[in-house]
Design a protein around this motif. Structure first.
Motif, PDB file in Angstrom:
ATOM      1  N   PRO A 148      50.426  43.916  46.954  1.00  0.00           N
ATOM      2  CA  PRO A 148      50.351  42.701  46.126  1.00  0.00           C
ATOM      3  C   PRO A 148      48.913  42.390  45.593  1.00  0.00           C
ATOM      4  N   PHE A 149      47.981  42.868  46.506  1.00  0.00           N
ATOM      5  CA  PHE A 149      46.522  42.332  45.823  1.00  0.00           C
ATOM      6  C   PHE A 149      46.247  43.204  44.739  1.00  0.00           C
ATOM      7  N   ALA A 150      46.241  44.397  44.858  1.00  0.00           N
ATOM      8  CA  ALA A 150      46.072  45.407  43.770  1.00  0.00           C
ATOM      9  C   ALA A 150      46.867  45.092  42.445  1.00  0.00           C
ATOM     10  N   LEU A 158      46.632  42.451  36.977  1.00  0.00           N
ATOM     11  CA  LEU A 158      47.118  41.568  36.081  1.00  0.00           C
ATOM     12  C   LEU A 158      46.100  40.612  35.701  1.00  0.00           C
ATOM     13  N   ILE A 159      45.115  40.248  36.491  1.00  0.00           N
ATOM     14  CA  ILE A 159      44.008  39.512  36.111  1.00  0.00           C
ATOM     15  C   ILE A 159      43.207  40.104  35.134  1.00  0.00           C
ATOM     16  N   ALA A 210      47.906  41.936  41.634  1.00  0.00           N
ATOM     17  CA  ALA A 210      47.221  40.573  41.214  1.00  0.00           C
ATOM     18  C   ALA A 210      45.894  41.063  40.299  1.00  0.00           C
TER      19      ALA A 210
END
Lengths: 329, 329
Positions: free
Chosen positions: B315-317, B322-323, B319
Motif C-alpha cells: 500500500p505504501f509503495a 501515485l503521488i 501510494a
C-alpha cells in the motif's frame, strides 16, 4: 563507532532465512528518521513483500493494569509450544524516543523473550499516531517475511490507537477486568463493536464470581449489536494469564474465527479493504503535508485566519483563496 | 418559465432588510449544483458577512419518534413570542432531491411556519454529509444577515451528522424519550459528551415517573464525565412539547449557558475554532477531490489496487507511485 552498513540484498536474504537480528535491523531502518535509511527500508520491504507468508494478525487492547503483558507472555509461550512463530509488536503513540513504555513490558515477558521462535519489538516512537501506525504496518510485512505466522499487535486502551490497530489486524481481542462495578460504564461503544473476542482477565481467587458476572453482562451487551459483516458472533471468555488458565480456549476461539472468515471470504476481503485504506490514508496524509508545509501557504493561512476572526472573510472564501494561491505556487 | 434573475446587490439589500423571500432565493443559490449559481451565492455571502449579526446557534438532535418537530414548534413559537427571530435549518444527509424528510415536519410546525419572525428551511439535498454541511453553514450566514438571532439546526440522530452539527453550533441539545428501559444503552457516548443539555421529552401522562427516573440516570451519567472546556455543567430537563411544558426552562438554561461562556471567553474561542475547522475541512476536501477525480490518477489507482491484491506492491509503495504520477501530470 558505527554499525557496518549491510547491503539490502544481504539483509533481505537473512530476513527470509528467519534471522531475528536482521529483522530487527530492518525494522530499525523503517523506524529511522533519516531519508537514506527510509529509502533502504523501502527496498527491503519491496523485496520481502512477495515472501510475506500467510499469518494471522491479532490486535490486543486493554487499559493499563488489565494484565496485557502477562497475557501476551502466557499466550505467546503457549503458541510457541504449539509450533508457532510469534512476533509481538506495539502501537503506542505516547512512547518516547527512549522506547519507554513497552520496554518495561519486555521484562514481564521474561520467558517469551528468550524463546527462539518469538520476536518482541517495542512501539516505534514518532510524533503522530499516523506515523507510528505506518511504521508498524511496514514492520508487519518484515515479520511475515521472516516466517512469523502469529503477529500480536498490542496497543494501549486509550484514544484512537485501537481503531488504528483494528485497521491492520484480522482479529481484535479486548482484555477486560472484572469487579470494577458497572462493567459497561466507561467503555467506548466503538471498542466493543470492534472486538471479536472479549477476555476477562485476572479471573482468579476472589475475582472469580465478579468475572463470571462480568462475562454475563458483556454477553448480554454483545447480543444487542447487529450481526457483523464477518458473520462472526463474538464471545466472552475468562482467563487468569498469570496462572496460564483460559489461554488454549482463546486460541481455539481465534481458530474458529479463522475457519469461518476464510470460508466465507471475509478474511481476504477485509485484508484487501485494509490495504486500500492504508494506501488512501498515505496519499491523503501526503496531500495535506505538502499543502500545509509550503512556506507561502503557511504564511497566508495565518493572514486568512486573522481575516476570519475580524469577519472580513468567511471560512469558505478563505479556503478558496488559499487553494487559488496553492495552484499558483 | 424561468424566474427573473435578481442582481446580487438587490438580493443582498433585501436580505439585510429581512425579506424572507430573498433569503430563500439566496439559499437556493447556495444549494444549487450549477456553477454560475454557486458563484452568485459566494458574492451574496461575502456581501452579507459583515452584516451577520450576533446570534445563538443551537443544535438539536434526537432519534426519530422523540418529538423533534413538536419540540421545535413549541420552542420556536415561544421564542418568537419573546421577541426573537427564529430560523430553523436542518442537516439531514439522507434527504433526497425532493427535500423529503423535513417537509413533513413543516406541516407539524403549523403555527411556527405562519409566523412573520420565523423562517423554516428543509435540509439541502446533497450526495455527502460534507456537502450538505457546507451548504447549511453558508445558509447560517445568510439567516444571520437577515436578522435571525436564534438559529435552530436540527439533525437526525444517526451517524456522523451530530458531530457535524455540533461543529457549527454554540449549544447542543439532545432530546431523549423516557421509558425505553435501560436509558444509557444504545446511546453513543460521544453524543452525551457533546450535549450541553439533555431534554427528556414526552414527560407527560403515564410517562411521568419513567421520565423522572431517566432524568436521574442521565444526571448520574453526566457526572461521570470530566469538566468541559466551556466549564459548563450540563443539566437534564423534562418537557412535554405537545403541551408546551418545560419550554421556558430550556431557554432559561441556554441563557445561563450563554452568560457563562460569553463571560469566560469560550463562546468566541469556540466560534473561532469552528471557523478554522471549516476552513481546513474545505481545503482538505478540495485537495482530495482534485487528486482522486483526475482521470489519470483514477485509472492508475485501479491498476495499483490490483497490484496490491496480487501482492506485487505494498500500500505504501502504491501510494508513493501515485503521488509521483500526481506531481507529473
Amino acid at each position: 563507532f558505527r554499525k557496518k552498513q549491510i547491503p539490502e540484498e544481504e539483509l533481505v536474504g537473512k530476513i527470509l532465512a528467519g534471522n531475528k537480528t536482521a529483522l530487527g535491523r530492518a525494522i530499525t531502518l523503517v523506524e529511522s528518521h533519516q531519508q537514506d535509511h527510509l529509502e533502504r527500508a523501502q527496498k527491503v520491504i519491496e523485496a520481502c513483500l512477495p515472501h510475506a507468508q500467510r499469518s494471522v494478525r491479532i490486535g490486543i487492547t486493554g487499559v493499563p493494569g488489565v494484565g496485557k503483558s502477562t497475557f501476551i507472555e502466557a499466550f505467546g509461550t503457549y503458541l510457541v509450544s504449539k509450533g508457532k512463530k510469534v512476533a509481538v509488536l506495539a502501537v503506542d503513540p505516547s512512547s518516547s524516543v527512549t522506547h519507554g513504555s513497552i520496554m518495561g513490558d519486555k521484562t514481564r515477558m521474561e520467558k517469551l523473550v528468550t524463546m527462539e521462535n518469538a520476536f518482541i519489538r517495542p512501539s516505534p516512537s514518532g510524533d503522530s499516531l499516523g506515523g507510528v501506525a505506518q511504521k508498524t504496518r511496514e514492520s508487519i510485512v518484515l515479520c511475515e517475511a521472516a516466517g512469523f505466522d502469529v503477529l500480536l499487535i498490542e496497543t494501549v486502551g486509550v484514544g484512537q490507537s485501537e481503531t488504528t490497530v483494528h485497521s491492520m489486524t484480522d482479529f481484535f481481542l479486548l482484555l477486560k477486568l472484572a469487579g470494577a462495578g458497572d462493567e459497561l460504564q466507561g467503555i467506548k461503544r466503538g471498542i466493543i463493536e470492534m472486538a471479536d473476542l472479549i477476555v476477562i482477565n485476572k479471573a482468579d481467587g476472589e475475582n472469580q464470581k465478579a468475572a463470571r458476572d462480568a462475562r454475563l453482562e458483556f454477553k448480554r451487551a454483545l447480543n444487542l449489536y447487529p450481526p457483523r459483516e464477518s458473520r462472526w458472533q463474538p464471545q466472552v471468555l475468562l482467563s487468569s494469564a498469570i496462572n496460564h488458565q483460559g489461554i488454549p480456549e482463546v486460541w481455539e476461539e481465534i481458530m474458529n474465527y479463522l475457519e469461518l472468515v476464510q470460508a466465507n471470504g471475509f478474511f481476504e476481503a477485509n485484508r484487501h479493504e485494509q490495504n486500500k485504506f492504508w494506501m488512501l490514508q498515505t496519499i491523503n496524509e501526503h496531500l495535506k503535508k505538502s499543502f500545509y508545509q509550503h512556506p507561502e501557504i503557511k504564511k497566508e493561512l495565518q493572514v486568512q485566519l486573522k481575516a476570519i476572526e475580524q469577519k472580513k472573510t468567511s471560512p469558505f472564501a478563505a479556503a478558496k483563496h488559499l487553494i487559488k494561491l496553492w495552484n499558483e505556487v
